[in-house]
Design an enzyme around this catalytic site. Structure first.
Site, PDB file in Angstrom:
ATOM      1  N   HIS A   1      -4.328  35.586  13.209  1.00 45.79           N
ATOM      2  CA  HIS A   1      -4.158  37.079  13.807  1.00 45.79           C
ATOM      3  C   HIS A   1      -5.247  37.702  14.313  1.00 45.79           C
ATOM      4  O   HIS A   1      -6.430  37.591  13.823  1.00 45.79           O
ATOM      5  CB  HIS A   1      -3.781  37.754  12.250  1.00 45.79           C
ATOM      6  CG  HIS A   1      -3.497  39.114  12.404  1.00 45.79           C
ATOM      7  ND1 HIS A   1      -3.998  40.395  11.612  1.00 45.79           N
ATOM      8  CD2 HIS A   1      -2.481  39.885  13.051  1.00 45.79           C
ATOM      9  CE1 HIS A   1      -3.263  41.302  11.905  1.00 45.79           C
ATOM     10  NE2 HIS A   1      -2.514  41.023  12.876  1.00 45.79           N
TER      11      HIS A   1
ATOM     12  N   ASP B   1      -3.407  41.493  21.090  1.00 42.44           N
ATOM     13  CA  ASP B   1      -2.699  42.637  21.182  1.00 42.44           C
ATOM     14  C   ASP B   1      -3.043  43.006  22.518  1.00 42.44           C
ATOM     15  O   ASP B   1      -4.113  42.961  22.772  1.00 42.44           O
ATOM     16  CB  ASP B   1      -3.001  43.584  20.299  1.00 42.44           C
ATOM     17  CG  ASP B   1      -2.913  43.393  18.674  1.00 42.44           C
ATOM     18  OD1 ASP B   1      -1.715  43.578  18.204  1.00 42.44           O
ATOM     19  OD2 ASP B   1      -3.757  42.809  18.193  1.00 42.44           O
TER      20      ASP B   1
ATOM     21  N   HIS C   1      -6.370  46.069  19.656  1.00 40.24           N
ATOM     22  CA  HIS C   1      -5.336  46.344  18.481  1.00 40.24           C
ATOM     23  C   HIS C   1      -5.246  47.829  18.418  1.00 40.24           C
ATOM     24  O   HIS C   1      -4.259  48.388  18.718  1.00 40.24           O
ATOM     25  CB  HIS C   1      -5.696  45.721  17.185  1.00 40.24           C
ATOM     26  CG  HIS C   1      -4.702  46.479  16.032  1.00 40.24           C
ATOM     27  ND1 HIS C   1      -4.988  47.288  15.424  1.00 40.24           N
ATOM     28  CD2 HIS C   1      -3.457  45.677  15.737  1.00 40.24           C
ATOM     29  CE1 HIS C   1      -3.639  47.499  14.369  1.00 40.24           C
ATOM     30  NE2 HIS C   1      -3.017  46.605  14.874  1.00 40.24           N
TER      31      HIS C   1
END
Length: 290
Positions: free
Chosen positions: A41, A70, A83
């Site tokens: 992640h 992201d 992010h």
């Protein structure tokens, strides 16, 4: 075991080349085949500053094939890997650009963002780490022979971000058959954004971030291949309901859940039958589920 049963087992063993799988062994083999895919992640973000090239490398050092990131658009239309929709938490934007509150990504040019320190907040050894552009990020993932789960962040803020994301992916060679088939998934919390990606590049595997009601799943299956929910919103029954449906590419919908960071929770969601686990601690999750 009776003589007849033993003889039958012997015959089966002969047919299978001397290998007999008893029920328990069959279950273990099945479990081994279906260990969830582990996604790092924002890179291995427990070990390096999130969404930086250092986090990509940290995942690679741990032997993790898939990284998640992201993307957002700068004021001058450059895709950067970040992010939060503002720069405050993970950079020194407030110090470098005082008076520019709320320090939104969309209000800064790519050149301005490139000046920021995106590593010191995490630890002194990462001082000077930069916010990568998507181009820089893709090149590092490619160099490491990794795979990418790419999230289009807050698409409602960035009209046209889907087209621009696909343009950069294409320019960097990520929309060829090999990448599209094996190394790329594009996801978003925005259903319309996922629909747009699917419409513009129907060959690309897509994921919807969220937990749609079971009754609504067929409508999502028309434009996505994955339903990727928060781990606290699912159980085995929900995962089974998703798996019953075929997604946009005619294969059973997959479930990648987030963000699971400890061994006990990883084992629990693996027991639900999820296909993947998105985690800041990819080594812990991998070891707990393999």
């Amino acid at each position: 075991m009776s003589v007849r049963t033993a003889s039958a087992s012997t015959a089966v063993a002969a047919l299978l080349g001397g290998c007999v799988l008893l029920p328990a062994a069959q279950a273990q083999a099945s479990d081994a085949r279906h260990a969830p895919v582990v996604f790092a992640h924002r890179g291995a973000s427990a070990y390096a500053p999130e969404n930086t090239l250092a986090a990509v490398d940290a995942a690679d050092d741990l032997g993790i094939a898939w990284v998640e990131n992201d993307v957002q658009l700068t004021k001058d239309g450059v895709l950067v890997v970040m992010h939060d929709t503002n720069l405050k938490r993970t950079t020194d934007a407030e110090e470098v650009f005082p008076g520019r509150a709320p320090w939104a990504v969309k209000d800064f040019t790519a050149a301005e963002i490139a000046k920021l320190d995106a590593g010191s907040w995490f630890g002194a050894r990462y001082a000077g780490a930069r916010v990568p552009t998507l181009t820089q990020y893709l090149r590092r993932v490619e160099r490491n022979h990794q795979k990418l789960l790419l999230e289009i962040k807050s698409p409602e803020i960035y009209p046209g971000i889907e087209k621009e994301t696909l343009r950069v992916l294409r320019e960097e060679g990520w929309l060829d058959r090999r990448h599209v088939k094996h190394r790329l998934v594009v996801q978003s919390f925005g259903a319309e954004s996922v629909k747009t990606v699917h419409a513009q590049r129907p060959d690309v595997v897509t994921g919807f971030l969220g937990t749609p009601a079971v009754a609504d799943l067929p409508s999502y299956a028309a434009f996505t291949d994955q339903i990727n929910p928060s781990h606290g919103t699912i159980d085995a029954a929900y995962v089974a309901s998703v798996h019953k449906l075929k997604g946009a590419h005619g294969k059973p919908l997959r479930v990648n859940t987030w963000t699971v960071n400890d061994a006990a929770k990883a084992a629990q969601v693996a027991g639900y039958g999820v296909d993947g686990i998105i985690t800041n601690n990819p080594d812990i999750v991998r070891d707990a589920t393999r």
